[in-house]
Design a protein around this motif. Structure first.
Motif, short mmCIF file in Angstrom:
data_model
loop_
_atom_site.label_atom_id
_atom_site.label_comp_id
_atom_site.label_asym_id
_atom_site.label_seq_id
_atom_site.Cartn_x
_atom_site.Cartn_y
_atom_site.Cartn_z
N ALA A 549 0.80 -1.22 0.00
CA ALA A 549 0.00 0.00 0.00
C ALA A 549 0.83 1.27 0.00
N PRO A 551 3.87 3.53 -2.14
CA PRO A 551 4.58 3.54 -3.41
C PRO A 551 6.05 3.16 -3.20
N PRO A 552 6.62 2.46 -4.13
CA PRO A 552 8.02 2.04 -3.99
C PRO A 552 8.98 3.17 -4.35
N MET A 553 10.19 3.09 -3.81
CA MET A 553 11.22 4.09 -4.11
C MET A 553 11.98 3.72 -5.37
N THR A 554 11.95 2.44 -5.73
CA THR A 554 12.75 2.00 -6.87
C THR A 554 11.87 1.17 -7.79
N GLY A 555 12.44 0.75 -8.88
CA GLY A 555 11.72 -0.13 -9.78
C GLY A 555 10.82 0.64 -10.71
N PRO A 556 10.12 -0.08 -11.58
CA PRO A 556 9.27 0.60 -12.55
C PRO A 556 8.10 1.27 -11.86
N ARG A 557 7.62 2.36 -12.49
CA ARG A 557 6.46 3.04 -11.92
C ARG A 557 5.22 2.31 -12.39
N GLU A 558 4.53 1.67 -11.46
CA GLU A 558 3.32 0.97 -11.86
C GLU A 558 2.23 1.30 -10.87
N ARG A 559 1.02 1.12 -11.31
CA ARG A 559 -0.10 1.47 -10.48
C ARG A 559 -0.26 0.45 -9.36
N ARG A 560 -0.48 0.95 -8.17
CA ARG A 560 -0.77 0.07 -7.05
C ARG A 560 -2.08 0.50 -6.44
N SER A 561 -2.66 -0.36 -5.64
CA SER A 561 -3.90 0.10 -5.01
C SER A 561 -3.84 -0.06 -3.50
N GLY A 562 -4.61 0.77 -2.82
CA GLY A 562 -4.69 0.70 -1.37
C GLY A 562 -5.69 -0.37 -0.98
N SER B 210 -3.23 2.71 4.44
CA SER B 210 -4.01 1.82 3.58
C SER B 210 -4.90 2.58 2.61
N LEU B 213 -2.92 5.40 -1.12
CA LEU B 213 -2.76 5.10 -2.54
C LEU B 213 -4.05 5.34 -3.30
N ASP B 214 -5.18 5.02 -2.67
CA ASP B 214 -6.44 5.21 -3.39
C ASP B 214 -6.72 6.67 -3.65
N ASN B 217 -4.39 7.62 -6.44
CA ASN B 217 -4.90 7.09 -7.71
C ASN B 217 -6.06 7.92 -8.23
N ARG B 241 7.42 10.36 -6.43
CA ARG B 241 7.81 9.55 -7.59
C ARG B 241 6.58 8.89 -8.20
N TYR B 242 5.66 8.47 -7.33
CA TYR B 242 4.45 7.79 -7.80
C TYR B 242 3.53 8.75 -8.55
#
Lengths: 648, 357
Positions: A549, A551-562, B210, B213-214, B217, B241-242
């Protein structure tokens, strides 16, 4: 309105309103209650109490009972009108000063201060003497003009605080004009204060009117309770034995004053609910005998149940939580706000205040049964065996004492008084947490937030406790300072071999710092595991989703959800798993009906999830995993976490 | 969209006002040029420089992440753009039009329709006494975006931010909503005025992990659907970054680094950004391998050193750092950093000495 309903439930406001109503009816219905005119001189002087004249007559033959009833009219009128005018002045000037600011504020503030330092009563006397004999209105005017300043000052301060609030800023930013900001945003939030201010001003007006009339500078030809007192005094009522002539108007004034004061206080309390707390006694819990601590645990929390007792029912904030901390262990406690993690820490260290209450369970620390210690025994144990550091604890430093005295304080309370020893220990502590020794002789305001938090940690270490409980100790600090302090804490722990319970909502931080991590959700401890294990193989669906939940500091930017949804209300009784509603792999018919159980899924790794219950059929589990609302999570649970033995 | 040739000079650190030629290739949604805010210090001397000649742009449909610690001036910049504060000097342009220094009445109202804010703390930013429908209907009425009944538009707004059934939510008061729901109301309020630019001031830092992110988004979706431009203020590099296309890093009121989000955060070029990055939690590494190198804490803004503000804490500090505020150096792509380590002359000298950051 809600506030009115609450007011009607309070004995204070009910009594106040009741008295006021009676006095009001006395005044309004006077012609129906008594057949006499208060000014007619038709009776003999100083007649005694009789059925015809319940309060006798005056020196010139007026009926005192009639005077008392009619006097209520003018006395109430003065109170109400002067209270109203003074309040309108206070609100207008206070709000204008606060909203406009700048030189307008300075000018109004100066005016307020002038009126506040002027001695009130003498001013009223002089002003009234000039306007003498003009009836009741000059008196009202004079009282209003001298009674507004106090209220204006309070309202100005309140409005200034409100003006800086985000919702007012938001209204400004959305283009709202000054009129609506004052009348729709600021003013409604001050209602209770303004109402309280009105009753305060009315009380002042009634008392001032009585005082003025009594010394004869009002219009003594009117019938008010004040002028009744004046005439009774002037005609020597007491010498004639007609004490009721003095007593009854005096009683009336006292009752009216009481009523205004009660209403003032009751409404004030509505705005500051905290005024009412404090005297709540928490009933003593019946103590269960402490079971011996398991193994070699330093802190053993067993089946701890903690709740907040409110008029709406008990909120069960911590539900049968058991947690062990081994000597030298760093245990992280994570969860969302309201999950009970701080309540657990407060209860386990006996710092819980009413309405919080321990409802069951036990806490033992190094052999002491913490929950049943007497206050004196607790004082002995506290700081010596364990200490606490809280989120805003840099604010616990007393601003007028030097840091040195505050560092000495705990040590002195535990019997260390030798100055050389105290100094040596203070230096040692400062070196330990990375503060320069010279700050010992500074005052708290000379230190930055990070430095202050270090001082607080040094104080917590002063008596070499075996355990420190830290509740979000770095959350209020900037990231860089936070990191520096965490490094100091890790360093100190390694060196002194103390145990730490570290509470935070930041799971990634905990995984990095802790030996073991415990996850709480809605008052329940849902998962416990060694930190690296929890990171690599989170077992509970909540933990898994929590890990993803942020966002990551590294790696590809991809959508995540809470995690969609919100935790259940803690005042509810839940039959099954509290995470059921938000869970992507829930098993209806199992998770929502069976009482929550904890299962072991690895070495020192326990999880409260029925996916790991051997008694639940593999088919049910597979169905849940395949029907999962969130395919990503489902895949993970399937691949990584559910042990094959549990599935087949 | 903006062609890639947008002159980088918009980000240059020249202390004098920039030439007008900048906006020839189609206006950015926002340009701020040498924006400065000094608090207090009327009369003799003093005053705290909260924002020190900051220059940057936000292109149409772009999210610019503004990163910094408390006291870095990041919220002040948002409040200057929204005119909650009056700038001391500098220029703000919306879609190429200069926002006049003196604004009142209609002009101010117009600005506030075009620029909307989302506040940090959803518990503080909604008036506890008003129902959601009031909060959302006000911008519609103020800016005359609704005729008569605002209910249908309020319903659409609530649906856009995912608060359904909208009718139920419209009638609720803030205390009946969770933090995440309140923040959605805050976002809906910002959208109501149909702004060109949204200033989001740490919109997720008061929320639980939790639901953060929503909310992020949701803002990304709205940006994509409506082509909104956004200033996303945060202290969290990972969040920046996100969310962001580009990231700007602020230290003690001064812009120290700006560039494409992934570049700035994956390969930070200013020692301060590097410090920020090293301080972020890394669950997969222990504390020790990455012991951070920084002396002291964020300085008191009233006693800033004359040169680079980060110099007293910088592990690479040199004698020249004290001489004056360094300019922004190009470090590849659209990436710029305000650090002498990128000065060609100093670079050459260090290469000889065999020393590199």
């Amino acid at each position: 309105m809600n506030g009115v309903r609450i007011l009607l439930r309070q004995p204070r406001s009910l009594v106040g309103a009741g008295i006021l109503l009676v006095l009001l009816l006395m005044g309004l219905l006077a012609p129906l209650i008594t057949p006499y005119d208060p000014n007619s001189l038709e009776f003999g002087p100083f007649m005694p109490l009789s059925a015809q004249h319940p309060l006798g007559t005056t020196a010139i033959g007026q009926d005192i009972f009639a005077q008392l009833l009619y006097g209520a009219r003018l006395t109430l009128l003065v109170g109400a009108v002067a209270g109203l005018i003074a309040t309108i002045l206070s609100v207008t000037l206070g709000l204008t000063a606060a909203y406009v600011g700048g030189w307008v504020d300075e000018a109004i503030n100066a005016l307020i201060n002038v009126f506040l330092v002027l001695p009130g009563l003498p001013l009223v006397i002089i002003a009234a003497a000039f306007l003498r004999g003009g009836g009741v209105w000059p008196v009202i005017l004079v009282i209003s003009l001298t009674g507004w300043a106090w209220g204006a000052r309070v309202l100005r301060a309140q409005a200034m605080a409100l003006r800086e609030r985000d919702f007012v800023q938001a209204a400004v930013a959305s283009g709202e004009g000054p009129g609506r900001i004052i009348f729709m945003e600021i003013l409604p939030n001050m209602t209770s204060l303004i109402a309280a201010n009105f009753f305060g001003a009315a009380l002042y007006a009634v008392l001032s009117e009585a005082g003025l009339s009594f010394i004869g500078v009002g219009d003594v030809s009117l019938v008010t309770w004040g002028t009744m007192l004046y005439w009774a005094q002037a005609k020597g009522a007491l010498l004639q034995g007609a004490w009721w002539w003095v007593a009854m108007p005096g009683l009336g004034i006292a009752l009216l004053g009481t009523s205004f004061a009660l209403l003032n206080f009751a409404i004030d309390q509505l705005g500051n609910p905290r005024l009412g707390w404090g005297s709540v006694k928490s009933p003593r819990r019946k103590l269960a005998p402490t079971p011996p601590a398991a193994g070699n645990a330093l802190l053993a929390v067993r089946d701890l149940d903690v709740g907040y007792v409110t008029p709406q029912g008990t909120v069960r904030a911590v539900r049968k939580v058991s947690l062990d901390v081994a000597p030298g262990e760093f245990v992280g406690l994570a969860g969302e706000s309201g999950c009970g993690k701080s309540t657990l820490a407060f209860a386990a260290t006996r710092l819980l205040n009413p309405p919080g209450e321990v409802l069951g369970g036990s806490v033992s620390l190094a052999g002491h049964d913490l929950l049943s210690l007497t206050p004196e025994a607790l004082r002995q144990v506290r700081w010596k065996e364990f200490s606490v550091v809280f989120q805003a604890s840099m604010n616990v430093l007393n601003p007028v004492l030097k840091i040195r005295e505050q560092v000495y304080d705990a040590m002195q309370a535990h019997g260390i008084t030798d100055p050389a020893r105290l100094d040596a220990r203070a230096r040692e502590l400062f070196a330990l947490v990375g503060i320069q020794i010279r700050y010992l002789d500074s005052y708290p305001h000379q230190l930055s937030g990070g430095m202050k938090q270090r001082v607080v940690i040094a104080i917590a270490l002063a008596l070499e406790p075996k355990l420190i409980v830290m509740d979000e100790p770095t959350t209020a600090l900037d990231v860089v300072v936070q990191r520096q302090i965490l490094q100091e804490i890790a360093e100190v722990r390694r060196r002194l071999q103390i145990s730490i319970v570290f509470i935070t909502h930041d799971l990634s931080l905990l995984v990095e710092m802790s030996d073991r991590v415990a996850i709480m959700y809605a008052g329940e401890l849902v998962e416990q595991a060694p930190a690296h294990d929890l990171y690599a193989h989170p077992a509970h669906p909540y933990t898994q989703q929590l890990m993803k939940a942020f966002p990551p500091m590294t790696g590809p930017r991809e959508r995540r959800s809470g995690i969609p949804g919100r935790p259940p209300s803690l005042s509810e009784t839940l039959p099954g798993c509290p995470f059921f509603e938000r869970c992507a792999v829930r098993m209806p018919g199992t998770c929502d009906v069976k009482p929550l159980e904890t299962f072991t899924v690895g070495e020192a790794h326990t999880v409260a999830c029925f996916l790991y219950d051997p008694a639940v059929s593999p088919a049910t589990k597979e169905l849940a995993l395949s029907h999962a609302l969130n395919p990503v999570i489902a895949k993970e649970v399937q691949l990584e976490s559910v042990p094959n033995s549990a599935l087949h | 969209m903006n062609p890639s040739q947008t002159p980088l000079s918009t980000n240059s650190a020249q202390p004098q006002p920039s030439p007008l030629s900048q906006t020839t290739s189609g206006p950015n949604t926002l340009d701020i040029v040498n924006l400065r805010k000094v608090f207090g210090g009327r009369g003799k001397g003093g005053g705290v420089v909260a924002v020190n000649d900051v220059t940057f742009s936000i292109r149409r449909g772009e999210v610019l992440g503004l990163v910094g610690e408390s006291g870095s001036g990041k919220s002040t910049i948002a409040r200057l753009i929204a005119r909650l504060y009056q700038p001391t000097s500098g220029e703000i342009r919306l879609n190429g039009e200069v926002v006049p220094h003196k604004l009142g009445g209609r002009g101010l109202r117009q600005l506030r329709r075009r620029v909307q804010m989302i506040f940090q703390d959803p518990y503080a930013s909604l008036n506890p006494l008003h129902p959601v429908s009031y909060t959302l209907a006000r911008p519609l009425k103020i800016h005359r975006l609704a005729r008569g009944n605002t209910d249908p538009q309020v319903r659409v707004l609530l649906e856009r931010v995912g608060l359904t059934p909208a009718l139920t939510y419209a009638a609720k008061r803030p205390f009946e909503l969770s933090g995440g729901q309140r923040q959605r109301v805050g976002i809906a309020r910002a959208l109501a005025a149909q702004p060109e630019l949204i200033l989001a001031d740490e919109p997720t830092s008061a929320l639980d992990v939790s639901i953060r992110l929503d909310v992020m988004n949701l803002m990304l979706d709205l940006k994509d659907q409506e082509g909104l431009s956004m200033l996303f203020i945060t202290h969290d590099l990972a969040g920046a970054r996100y969310m962001s296309d580009r990231v700007a890093v602020l230290y003690a009121g001064t812009l120290v680094e700006i560039g494409p989000a992934v570049q700035v955060i994956d390969q930070p070029q200013h020692p301060y950004t590097q410090l920020l990055k090293s301080a972020a939690p890394k669950p997969d590494a222990g504390l020790t391998p990455d012991h951070i190198e920084a002396r002291g804490e964020v300085p008191d803004l009233s006693t800033l050193p004359p040169g680079c503000p980060f110099e007293p804490r910088c592990p690479y500090a040199m004698r020249e750092c004290k001489d004056g505020l360094p300019r922004m150096y190009d470090v590849g792509g659209e990436h710029q950093a305000r650090c002498l380590l990128h000065d060609p002359a100093i670079k050459a000298r260090q290469a000889v000495a065999g020393y590199a950051p």
